[in-house]
Design an enzyme around this catalytic site. Structure first.
Site, short mmCIF file in Angstrom:
data_model
loop_
_atom_site.label_atom_id
_atom_site.label_comp_id
_atom_site.label_asym_id
_atom_site.label_seq_id
_atom_site.Cartn_x
_atom_site.Cartn_y
_atom_site.Cartn_z
CD GLU A 5 30.57 41.63 5.13
OE1 GLU A 5 31.32 40.69 5.46
OE2 GLU A 5 30.97 42.59 4.46
CG ASP A 57 26.85 39.38 -4.05
OD1 ASP A 57 27.11 39.21 -5.24
OD2 ASP A 57 27.66 39.16 -3.15
CG ASP A 77 34.36 39.06 6.29
OD1 ASP A 77 34.17 38.32 5.29
OD2 ASP A 77 33.78 40.14 6.43
CG HIS A 98 31.90 38.17 2.78
ND1 HIS A 98 32.84 39.13 3.03
CD2 HIS A 98 31.84 38.06 1.43
CE1 HIS A 98 33.33 39.58 1.89
NE2 HIS A 98 32.74 38.95 0.90
C1 GLP Z 1 32.85 39.91 -2.82
C2 GLP Z 1 31.65 39.07 -3.27
C3 GLP Z 1 31.74 37.66 -2.75
C4 GLP Z 1 33.14 37.10 -3.04
C5 GLP Z 1 34.16 37.93 -2.33
C6 GLP Z 1 35.58 37.40 -2.46
O1 GLP Z 1 32.70 40.42 -1.55
N1 GLP Z 1 30.40 39.63 -2.84
O2 GLP Z 1 30.74 36.87 -3.38
O3 GLP Z 1 33.21 35.76 -2.62
O4 GLP Z 1 34.10 39.22 -2.90
O5 GLP Z 1 36.17 37.89 -3.60
P1 GLP Z 1 37.55 37.44 -4.19
O6 GLP Z 1 37.27 36.19 -4.94
O7 GLP Z 1 37.94 38.57 -5.11
O8 GLP Z 1 38.49 37.26 -3.06
#
Ligand code: GLP
Length: 236
Positions: free
Chosen positions: A143, A67, A136, A138
């Site tokens: 989402e 992404d 959440d 995702h």
């Molecule tokens: C972002 C990314 C996700 C990732 C999420 C969790 O939203 N787009 O791909 O899994 O963060 O991040 P973290 O590992 O910092 O909790």
């Protein structure tokens, strides 16, 4: 799904990096699906260590990232392209031309989504897809919603996601409100999926996506339908 509870974040990172390293050794021209967020950073550090120790050669490896924020390009230090260069690509012998991140500056995000899915298909899909998970549920930036979206597409980020990601920006107002993310097709066609989750705060969502109903309200729950998923969780 295979579940591994690691004793620490370092161990989680070593296990995830070990699986990816084995893939690179077995198939030097493999396609890696990569993720951003804070959780995979340790995995990338371990991969860099292995490269520096002469164990890994990335010269033929290709990558596709999940992404990107809409409105940011690689020159912005908050972009996911910048994150990948900074946390992995600049430190190993990968050819940057073989690394792909959706274009957050594309004039038409739906055309960019179609281009990205064609790219993934033309690479023959990913051999391994690394995923983190949002609080959440995702994955990428898929989402919670009424439906699962198959194609790479534009999304409006949830407040919870903007709050969580604000820590990487000077202020919450600077967090982009939209992103472009691989949809479930590109994620689910991976031959193997590794999901990494770290911290007490992720425990509930990990239980929910692994053992609850398969529903777009918990996007990661779709992984229950994949044949080769390894979840690596560490409480601390
Ligand atoms: C972002 C990314 C996700 C990732 C999420 C969790 O939203 N787009 O791909 O899994 O963060 O991040 P973290 O590992 O910092 O909790």
């Amino acid at each position: 799904m295979k579940y591994i509870e690691a004793g620490s974040y370092e161990e989680l990172s070593r296990i995830a990096a070990g699986i990816i390293a084995d893939q690179v050794k077995e198939k030097p021209d493999c396609v890696l699906g990569l993720a951003t967020g804070s959780t995979p950073i340790g995995t990338y550090k371990e991969l860099i260590k292995k490269y520096e120790a002469g164990e890994l050669d990335f010269s033929k490896v290709k990558t596709v990232n999940l992404d990107e924020y809409i409105g940011l390009d690689g020159s912005s230090d908050q972009s996911y392209r910048y994150f990948m260069n900074h946390n992995l690509f600049d430190h190993v012998n990968i050819d940057k031309n073989n690394t792909n991140v959706p274009n957050g500056k594309a004039a038409d995000p739906s055309k960019e989504g179609a281009r990205y899915d064609e790219l993934v298909a033309s690479l023959g899909g990913t051999d391994i897809q690394l995923l983190g998970i949002g609080h959440d549920g995702h994955i990428g930036f898929n989402e919670p919603d009424e439906v699962f979206y198959a194609a790479t597409h534009e999304v409006v980020l949830d407040d919870m996601t903007i709050d969580a990601n604000a820590r990487f920006f000077a202020s919450r107002d600077e967090v982009p409100t939209k992103a472009i993310t691989m949809g479930m097709w590109a994620i689910m066609q991976a031959k193997k999926i590794i999901l990494v989750a770290n911290g007490e705060g992720k425990k509930d969502i990990v239980d929910k996506f692994m053992h609850g109903p398969v529903t777009p309200k918990v996007p990661a729950s779709i992984l229950q339908c994949h044949r080769d998923v390894t979840v690596i969780y560490s409480k601390n």
